[in-house]
Motif scaffolding. Structure first.
Motif, PDB file in Angstrom:
ATOM      1  N   TRP A   1      -8.601   3.873  -0.448  1.00  0.00           N
ATOM      2  CA  TRP A   1      -8.831   2.409  -1.036  1.00  0.00           C
ATOM      3  C   TRP A   1      -9.731   2.720  -2.238  1.00  0.00           C
ATOM      4  CZ3 TRP A   1      -5.670  -0.492   1.099  1.00  0.00           C
ATOM      5  CH2 TRP A   1      -5.574  -0.021   2.627  1.00  0.00           C
TER       6      TRP A   1
ATOM      7  N   ASN B   1       0.731  -1.189   0.008  1.00  0.00           N
ATOM      8  CA  ASN B   1       0.002  -0.125  -0.148  1.00  0.00           C
ATOM      9  C   ASN B   1       0.775   1.501  -0.085  1.00  0.00           C
ATOM     10  OD1 ASN B   1      -2.165  -1.705  -0.015  1.00  0.00           O
ATOM     11  ND2 ASN B   1      -2.373  -1.421   2.208  1.00  0.00           N
TER      12      ASN B   1
ATOM     13  N   VAL C   1     -10.001  -2.856   4.092  1.00  0.00           N
ATOM     14  CA  VAL C   1     -10.494  -2.231   2.805  1.00  0.00           C
ATOM     15  C   VAL C   1     -12.049  -2.440   2.754  1.00  0.00           C
ATOM     16  CG1 VAL C   1     -10.636  -2.382   0.333  1.00  0.00           C
ATOM     17  CG2 VAL C   1      -8.598  -2.869   1.467  1.00  0.00           C
TER      18      VAL C   1
ATOM     19  N   TRP D   1     -13.930   7.635  -0.706  1.00  0.00           N
ATOM     20  CA  TRP D   1     -13.328   6.164  -0.814  1.00  0.00           C
ATOM     21  C   TRP D   1     -11.880   6.040  -0.450  1.00  0.00           C
ATOM     22  CZ3 TRP D   1     -16.256   5.411  -5.790  1.00  0.00           C
ATOM     23  CH2 TRP D   1     -17.591   5.303  -5.780  1.00  0.00           C
ATOM     24  N   ARG D   2     -11.212   7.247  -0.270  1.00  0.00           N
ATOM     25  CA  ARG D   2      -9.798   7.144  -0.218  1.00  0.00           C
ATOM     26  C   ARG D   2      -9.566   6.399   1.303  1.00  0.00           C
ATOM     27  NH1 ARG D   2      -8.205  13.621  -1.893  1.00  0.00           N
ATOM     28  NH2 ARG D   2      -7.803  12.893  -4.050  1.00  0.00           N
TER      29      ARG D   2
ATOM     30  N   ALA E   1      -2.781  -8.289   0.758  1.00  0.00           N
ATOM     31  CA  ALA E   1      -3.765  -7.182   1.174  1.00  0.00           C
ATOM     32  C   ALA E   1      -4.476  -7.451   2.459  1.00  0.00           C
ATOM     33  CB  ALA E   1      -4.782  -7.081  -0.189  1.00  0.00           C
TER      34      ALA E   1
ATOM     35  N   TYR F   1      -9.712  -0.543  -5.085  1.00  0.00           N
ATOM     36  CA  TYR F   1     -10.619  -1.204  -4.725  1.00  0.00           C
ATOM     37  C   TYR F   1     -12.082  -1.077  -5.073  1.00  0.00           C
ATOM     38  CZ  TYR F   1      -6.593  -3.730  -2.506  1.00  0.00           C
ATOM     39  OH  TYR F   1      -5.395  -3.934  -2.181  1.00  0.00           O
TER      40      TYR F   1
ATOM     41  N   PRO G   1      -2.947   1.570  -4.071  1.00  0.00           N
ATOM     42  CA  PRO G   1      -4.342   1.263  -3.859  1.00  0.00           C
ATOM     43  C   PRO G   1      -5.512   2.277  -3.921  1.00  0.00           C
ATOM     44  CG  PRO G   1      -2.996   1.740  -1.997  1.00  0.00           C
ATOM     45  CD  PRO G   1      -2.034   1.956  -3.137  1.00  0.00           C
ATOM     46  N   ASP G   2      -4.892   3.598  -4.401  1.00  0.00           N
ATOM     47  CA  ASP G   2      -5.975   4.635  -4.381  1.00  0.00           C
ATOM     48  C   ASP G   2      -5.776   5.401  -5.629  1.00  0.00           C
ATOM     49  OD1 ASP G   2      -7.512   6.268  -2.874  1.00  0.00           O
ATOM     50  OD2 ASP G   2      -5.935   7.878  -2.441  1.00  0.00           O
TER      51      ASP G   2
END
Length: 471
Positions: free
Chosen positions: A459, A81, A284, A456-457, A279, A462, A423-424
């Motif tokens: 992630w 990450n 998440v 959603w930060r 992960a 995802y 991941p972002d």
């Protein structure tokens, strides 16, 4: 790394597997270290220390538990990450850079002095690069001892040790017994160079979605997906190899065929990276489920992962080829590129950057502008101006990608998502993302969707995968 004693002890007392890989439990009365989920009797508080890594435990004289195998726990999700120097160093160490180029090579790759790199790693992990690489060599050696019939001297050098004596001393230090005592009576019965092992992960894992995504994009000759199994060829430091991956309960069964067993550690690291096995799905999913728009899909499909890549350059070429064409069309184009560049018939490797840069025009079944983009990308990677491996600086790589002709925000973002494991990442202009957003009742106009996605930060990558699945 700061470890809260009470929180760690509660995790150990409840044998919570979610914490495996985050820290190890060092028991001072037995001088053994375990993963948090070890089934053994919970040690007394006064006999416990919590350390950030197996290497730190080994450095302080603790031996690995032979019951819970803490060296085989999923890796810390932090290293995938995070984008800082320590995380990049850990990804490169996992890929075997220290074994191949030494600590000077690792430091040079990261742009720091050896002394400063050692200080940063030791401050966070309780061990320097040599100790971290030593811990990985011990794990590689154990796998080879228990799953192959190679001679112990062969295993010593295959695992990266400089001498048999160093190998023997390390195995005794880490496992409390000589290599011969670790050897199982049931050795792998496959062909020479074939190694079968388990790749553990933190449950849950939405394997169907992950393997379906890879299957839909499989390049003929390079990849094959059937009956829930995914296979592909690998370009490894000491020669070509291949991997066959099948999801099981709690682990992915891997069958690796290697030209040189020294490539075991990099092959394992690349398979884990491809399937996003390190992960933390609980973190998440818990974050994304706070949005009512995603709560239902999180409940229905827990453990969705990022389908990543075994090689950054290959994924970048896929991204360019996939601009404004269907998935099926991109597979056809990539298949022709691979066949044209292949030196021989049979099992194919995706061509390296230098080969693609010099490939004839007939290898590129695409418009001339896109062909120029692929060639510019290949030339930049071949010259070293653009680095797309798992230890690169993500922001710097994205900036350099955007400097290439024909590479825009979508392509650079897609590479960051899958090749660099960011991941972002969010791609608000992507048609599939917009359709998935509309299906969930979210705004589908790019600017409004990008604004909504900030909740959603950290992630968003995802969340993006979930939108694709809802398209």
């Amino acid at each position: 790394m700061e470890l809260d004693f009470e929180r760690c002890y509660r995790a150990v007392d409840s044998r919570d597997p979610r914490f495996d890989g985050w820290f190890v439990t060092a028991v001072t009365s037995t001088r053994i270290y375990c993963r948090p989920s070890c089934p053994a009797v919970t040690p007394k508080r006064q006999n416990v220390r919590f350390l950030p890594s197996a290497a730190a435990a080994q450095r302080e004289g603790f031996r690995a538990c032979l019951r819970c195998r803490p060296d085989a726990a999923p890796g810390s999700p932090e290293w995938d990450n995070r984008a800082d120097v320590v995380a990049r160093a850990m990804r490169l160490i996992a890929d075997g850079v220290v074994d191949r180029a030494g600590v000077p090579g690792l430091a040079s790759r990261l742009g720091y002095t050896e002394r400063h790199l050692h200080r940063m790693l030791h401050a966070e992990l309780g061990a320097g690069p040599l100790a971290l690489a030593r811990a990985q060599r011990a794990q590689t050696a154990r796998i080879l001892i228990e799953t192959t019939d190679l001679g112990l001297a062969e295993i010593a050098f295959a695992a990266g040790f400089r001498s048999v004596r160093q190998f023997n001393e390390t195995i005794r230090d880490v496992y409390g017994r000589p290599p011969s005592a670790l050897r199982s009576s049931a050795v792998a019965s496959g062909a020479p160079g074939t190694i079968m092992l388990r790749l553990p992960y933190r449950a849950p894992l939405h394997a169907d979605g992950l393997f379906e995504y890879l299957a839909a994009r499989a390049i003929p000759g390079v990849e094959l997906a059937d009956d829930g199994r995914y296979q592909r060829t690998l370009r490894l430091p000491h020669g070509p190899g291949s991997a066959s991956l099948t999801p099981r309960d709690g682990y992915v069964q891997a069958t690796l065929r290697l030209t040189d067993v020294r490539d075991l550690a990099p092959a394992v690291a690349r398979c884990r990276r491809l399937l996003d096995l390190d992960a933390d799905p609980h973190a998440v999913d818990a974050a994304l489920a706070t949005d009512p728009a995603l709560a239902e899909t999180v409940e229905k499909e827990p453990g969705v992962r990022l389908p990543r890549a075994v090689e950054g350059f290959e994924l970048a070429v896929r991204a360019v080829v996939g601009q404004q064409v269907s998935v099926a069309a991109a597979r056809t184009v990539l298949g022709k590129l691979v066949r044209t560049c292949a030196p021989t018939a049979g099992e194919l490797l995706f061509p390296d950057a230098a080969t693609v840069a010099e490939a004839p025009d007939e290898a590129f079944a695409m418009p001339a502008t896109r062909r120029r983009t692929v060639r510019a990308l290949a030339a930049a990677v071949a010259s070293g101006d653009l680095v797309l491996d798992n230890g690169t600086d993500r922001a710097e790589a994205t900036e350099k990608l955007l400097e290439l002709p024909g590479v825009g925000p979508w392509t650079a973002g897609y590479v960051a998502l899958r090749a660099l494991g960011d991941p972002d990442v969010f791609l608000p202009t992507d048609l599939g993302v917009r359709r998935g957003a509309a299906a969930l009742g979210l705004p589908d106009e790019p600017a409004a969707l990008a604004g909504y996605a900030t909740r959603w930060r950290p992630w968003r990558s995802y969340a993006l995968i979930r939108l694709w699945r809802n398209a």
